[in-house]
Design a protein around this motif. Structure first.
Motif, PDB file in Angstrom:
ATOM      1  N   ARG A 408       0.797  -1.225   0.000  1.00  0.00           N
ATOM      2  CA  ARG A 408       0.000   0.000   0.000  1.00  0.00           C
ATOM      3  C   ARG A 408       0.827   1.271   0.000  1.00  0.00           C
ATOM      4  NH1 ARG A 408      -3.419  -2.957   3.637  1.00  0.00           N
ATOM      5  NH2 ARG A 408      -2.408  -1.942   5.409  1.00  0.00           N
ATOM      6  N   THR A 409       2.039   1.237   0.536  1.00  0.00           N
ATOM      7  CA  THR A 409       2.809   2.481   0.649  1.00  0.00           C
ATOM      8  C   THR A 409       4.301   2.223   0.542  1.00  0.00           C
ATOM      9  OG1 THR A 409       3.238   4.432   2.046  1.00  0.00           O
ATOM     10  CG2 THR A 409       2.945   2.340   3.168  1.00  0.00           C
ATOM     11  N   THR A 410       5.020   3.231   0.057  1.00  0.00           N
ATOM     12  CA  THR A 410       6.484   3.204   0.063  1.00  0.00           C
ATOM     13  C   THR A 410       7.034   4.201   1.078  1.00  0.00           C
ATOM     14  OG1 THR A 410       6.540   4.843  -1.741  1.00  0.00           O
ATOM     15  CG2 THR A 410       6.643   2.500  -2.352  1.00  0.00           C
ATOM     16  N   ASP A 411       6.161   4.771   1.891  1.00  0.00           N
ATOM     17  CA  ASP A 411       6.549   5.743   2.917  1.00  0.00           C
ATOM     18  C   ASP A 411       7.114   4.989   4.116  1.00  0.00           C
ATOM     19  OD1 ASP A 411       6.661   7.536   5.057  1.00  0.00           O
ATOM     20  OD2 ASP A 411       4.926   8.677   4.379  1.00  0.00           O
ATOM     21  N   GLY A 412       8.423   5.082   4.303  1.00  0.00           N
ATOM     22  CA  GLY A 412       9.067   4.338   5.378  1.00  0.00           C
ATOM     23  C   GLY A 412       8.590   4.726   6.753  1.00  0.00           C
ATOM     24  N   LEU A 413       8.315   6.013   6.955  1.00  0.00           N
ATOM     25  CA  LEU A 413       7.859   6.448   8.269  1.00  0.00           C
ATOM     26  C   LEU A 413       6.473   5.902   8.571  1.00  0.00           C
ATOM     27  CD1 LEU A 413       8.634   8.049  10.737  1.00  0.00           C
ATOM     28  CD2 LEU A 413       7.651  10.092   9.669  1.00  0.00           C
ATOM     29  N   ALA A 414       5.588   5.889   7.573  1.00  0.00           N
ATOM     30  CA  ALA A 414       4.256   5.323   7.772  1.00  0.00           C
ATOM     31  C   ALA A 414       4.350   3.834   8.106  1.00  0.00           C
ATOM     32  CB  ALA A 414       3.401   5.533   6.518  1.00  0.00           C
ATOM     33  N   LEU A 415       5.256   3.122   7.431  1.00  0.00           N
ATOM     34  CA  LEU A 415       5.444   1.698   7.721  1.00  0.00           C
ATOM     35  C   LEU A 415       6.007   1.496   9.127  1.00  0.00           C
ATOM     36  CD1 LEU A 415       6.890   0.463   4.307  1.00  0.00           C
ATOM     37  CD2 LEU A 415       4.669  -0.139   5.299  1.00  0.00           C
ATOM     38  N   GLU A 421       2.870  -0.153  15.982  1.00  0.00           N
ATOM     39  CA  GLU A 421       1.542  -0.529  16.467  1.00  0.00           C
ATOM     40  C   GLU A 421       1.401  -2.050  16.548  1.00  0.00           C
ATOM     41  OE1 GLU A 421      -1.300   1.106  13.845  1.00  0.00           O
ATOM     42  OE2 GLU A 421      -0.692   3.196  14.181  1.00  0.00           O
ATOM     43  N   MET A 422       1.939  -2.756  15.539  1.00  0.00           N
ATOM     44  CA  MET A 422       1.743  -4.199  15.451  1.00  0.00           C
ATOM     45  C   MET A 422       2.656  -4.986  16.380  1.00  0.00           C
ATOM     46  SD  MET A 422       1.360  -4.545  11.310  1.00  0.00           S
ATOM     47  CE  MET A 422       1.357  -6.331  11.349  1.00  0.00           C
ATOM     48  N   ARG A 423       3.901  -4.520  16.532  1.00  0.00           N
ATOM     49  CA  ARG A 423       4.887  -5.370  17.209  1.00  0.00           C
ATOM     50  C   ARG A 423       5.493  -4.749  18.456  1.00  0.00           C
ATOM     51  NH1 ARG A 423       9.123  -8.106  13.586  1.00  0.00           N
ATOM     52  NH2 ARG A 423       9.818  -6.017  13.054  1.00  0.00           N
ATOM     53  N   GLY A 424       5.239  -3.452  18.701  1.00  0.00           N
ATOM     54  CA  GLY A 424       5.813  -2.825  19.872  1.00  0.00           C
ATOM     55  C   GLY A 424       7.212  -2.321  19.597  1.00  0.00           C
ATOM     56  N   ARG A 444       3.566   2.218  27.132  1.00  0.00           N
ATOM     57  CA  ARG A 444       3.882   1.793  25.772  1.00  0.00           C
ATOM     58  C   ARG A 444       4.263   3.035  24.994  1.00  0.00           C
ATOM     59  NH1 ARG A 444       2.863  -2.882  23.526  1.00  0.00           N
ATOM     60  NH2 ARG A 444       2.407  -1.934  21.504  1.00  0.00           N
ATOM     61  N   LEU A 445       5.289   2.893  24.160  1.00  0.00           N
ATOM     62  CA  LEU A 445       5.802   4.066  23.459  1.00  0.00           C
ATOM     63  C   LEU A 445       4.995   4.405  22.215  1.00  0.00           C
ATOM     64  CD1 LEU A 445       9.602   3.400  23.833  1.00  0.00           C
ATOM     65  CD2 LEU A 445       8.139   4.880  25.185  1.00  0.00           C
ATOM     66  N   THR A 446       3.787   3.859  22.115  1.00  0.00           N
ATOM     67  CA  THR A 446       2.928   4.190  20.982  1.00  0.00           C
ATOM     68  C   THR A 446       1.999   5.358  21.301  1.00  0.00           C
ATOM     69  OG1 THR A 446       1.406   2.492  21.760  1.00  0.00           O
ATOM     70  CG2 THR A 446       2.939   1.874  20.019  1.00  0.00           C
ATOM     71  N   SER A 447       2.020   5.837  22.525  1.00  0.00           N
ATOM     72  CA  SER A 447       1.111   6.900  22.930  1.00  0.00           C
ATOM     73  C   SER A 447       1.802   8.251  22.846  1.00  0.00           C
ATOM     74  CB  SER A 447       0.606   6.659  24.353  1.00  0.00           C
ATOM     75  OG  SER A 447      -0.149   7.771  24.789  1.00  0.00           O
ATOM     76  N   SER A 448       1.562   8.973  21.761  1.00  0.00           N
ATOM     77  CA  SER A 448       2.205  10.283  21.594  1.00  0.00           C
ATOM     78  C   SER A 448       1.689  11.282  22.619  1.00  0.00           C
ATOM     79  CB  SER A 448       1.966  10.806  20.174  1.00  0.00           C
ATOM     80  OG  SER A 448       0.584  10.891  19.904  1.00  0.00           O
ATOM     81  N   GLU A 449       0.403  11.162  23.002  1.00  0.00           N
ATOM     82  CA  GLU A 449      -0.149  12.112  23.975  1.00  0.00           C
ATOM     83  C   GLU A 449       0.500  11.938  25.343  1.00  0.00           C
ATOM     84  OE1 GLU A 449      -4.488  13.452  25.850  1.00  0.00           O
ATOM     85  OE2 GLU A 449      -4.386  12.012  24.194  1.00  0.00           O
TER      86      GLU A 449
END
Length: 490
Positions: A408-415, A421-424, A444-449
């Motif tokens: 779906r994308t070639t954007d490395g940052l989006a990947l 999100e998927m693997r931590g 968890r370091l997925t929470s930007s807020e």
């Protein structure tokens, strides 16, 4: 919060208690990183490199292409940082093929201009040699002397002597740069490429080769780091991002093929080779393992060269080859003497062959998104349209999600954000690499807020009491000290 998390009277109370404990862990992390950065700025003697026009401008003029706006912006950021009397600690991120190497060379020349030496440390001999072969002719044009130092460098003793007496301005090498017996006359800037391949202490060891003031440090990565994770683990580094690709680069088209479609992949390779182009076939393993159907490079090379492409020139490269043999294979591929190169992950970073336009990844479900993106970056480096073909015989549900994301994308940052999100975060940086990420119990370091709240609180506390000297911070001082001690042990 601890009581509320164990004996909540309602789901809302349990959630509030957890949020408070998450904040506590992230706040401790951000305070520790902010203090570390302050110590770097205030406690280390650095080099104020000259920002006057000179070698950098001559180098840019000698390039066979124009720099992108992103490259020019990042070079300006780095030079401004190097002109201060404090050591630079900067992370340089950029997509595969975005031109980070040219940026790094500009930084090295900014150091050489003032009479200092530069060093570039790469994780593999193939990548170190590639940097040297690409940059040495340009360095020679502006009168800068470069040398290559690896474990198997010819004339190694002479290179060591030239680095020690200052005859060499910039040395490119592998871990050999931090071994005993390597001495610099006046090291002023150190560049570490593909930083995730090195541990913290290997990076520190390169800096400590300087006998005078601390040299500036530029850390490069083409493995995109999610913004939230970069905020957390690299808060003690200033960050620059090359977020623009050179003109004329076409996005690599990516397709997920099912097992029955493998012959289509082979037909596509043959078609491209007849057009004078080249292809990679990546395998997850070097050799076959009992009870494992994963394709192995040695076996696949034999099968492709005898059954599928007997009329083509098929080569093989993997990590068990001797360094000299690996160099010979890569040189033959770069020179167009090999049509199809069967490889393991040894070609994940740094391989630059503009004529290679096809990347086939066998067992693609065995790799993470960041690694798949790195493999894909080995093609699409020229002006011709390139393709990446993902082959997976029986992917799990999670692996199928990764493969779909790649198409779906070639954007490395989006990947990278998706992979986080998927693997931590553990798949990006273990403590061995970062020396910072503790074993969180709640966060968890997925929470930007949550990270943003912790950073703002840390900044507020340290603005009021920069040394945490007040008695009200005694417990925090102890926890930050324990946190730093744990990171050092890791």
């Amino acid at each position: 919060a601890v009581a509320g998390s164990h004996f909540p009277e309602s789901p809302a109370e349990a959630e509030a208690a957890r949020a408070r404990l998450v904040f506590d862990e992230l706040f401790r992390l951000e305070v520790a990183l902010a203090l570390r950065k302050r110590r770097q700025i205030e406690g280390e003697e650095g080099i104020a490199h000259t920002a006057a026009p000179g070698l950098v401008e001559a180098f840019v003029a000698a390039l066979p292409y124009r720099l992108t706006g992103a490259q020019e912006r990042v070079i300006a950021e780095i030079r401004a940082d190097m002109a201060t009397p404090h050591p630079m600690h900067r992370l340089l991120q950029g997509e595969v093929g975005s031109g980070k190497t040219a940026v790094a060379m500009a930084a090295l020349l900014a150091g050489v201009q003032g009479g200092y030496q530069g060093a570039v440390m790469a994780p593999t001999e193939v990548l170190a040699e590639q940097h040297y072969l690409g940059l040495e002719p340009l360095a020679r044009l502006v009168g800068v002397r470069m040398a290559l130092l690896t474990a198997d460098s010819p004339g190694r003793a002479g290179v060591l002597a030239a680095v020690a007496d200052g005859t060499v301005d910039v040395v490119v090498g592998t871990h050999a740069l931090i071994q005993e017996g390597v001495r610099f006359a006046r090291l002023g800037i150190a560049v570490v490429d593909e930083q995730h391949r090195f541990g913290v202490y290997q990076r520190v060891a390169l800096r400590e080769k300087a006998e005078g003031p601390h040299p500036d440090l530029l850390i490069m990565t083409a493995t995109p780091i999610p913004r939230t994770l970069a905020q957390a683990i690299s808060a003690d580094l200033d960050q620059s991002v090359v977020d623009e690709l050179p003109p004329g680069r076409e996005p690599v088209r990516t397709y997920w093929l099912r097992p029955r479609e493998r012959e289509r992949a082979y037909a596509f390779i043959r078609h491209r080779v007849t057009q004078g182009e080249q292809a990679f076939v990546v395998c997850p393993r070097v050799e076959d393992v009992d009870d494992d159907e994963t394709r192995a490079a040695v076996t696949e090379h034999e099968r492709l060269s005898t059954e599928v492409f007997p009329d083509l020139r098929v080569g093989v490269i993997h990590g068990r080859l001797r360094p000299g043999d690996k160099d010979a294979v890569m040189t033959a591929f770069r020179d167009g003497e090999v049509d199809v190169l069967v490889a393991t992950s040894v070609i994940e970073v740094g391989v630059d062959v503009p004529n290679a336009t096809v990347m086939v990844i066998e067992g693609a479900d065995r790799f993470g998104l960041a690694q798949l993106h790195q493999f894909r970056g080995r093609v699409g480096r020229g002006s011709r349209e390139s393709a990446c073909l993902l082959l997976a015989d029986d992917p799990s549900r999670a692996a199928a999600e990764r493969l779909e994301a790649m198409t779906r994308t070639t954007d490395g940052l989006a990947l990278a954000e998706r992979d986080l999100e998927m693997r931590g975060p553990g798949d990006y940086f273990g403590v061995q690499q970062s020396g910072v990420v503790d074993r969180f119990r709640f966060a968890r370091l997925t929470s930007s807020e949550a990270l943003r709240d912790a950073q703002q609180a840390a900044e507020s506390v340290l603005a009021a009491d920069p040394a945490l000297a007040g008695p009200e911070w005694a417990a925090l001082r102890a926890r930050v000290a324990a946190f730093d001690a744990g990171a050092r042990r890791a």
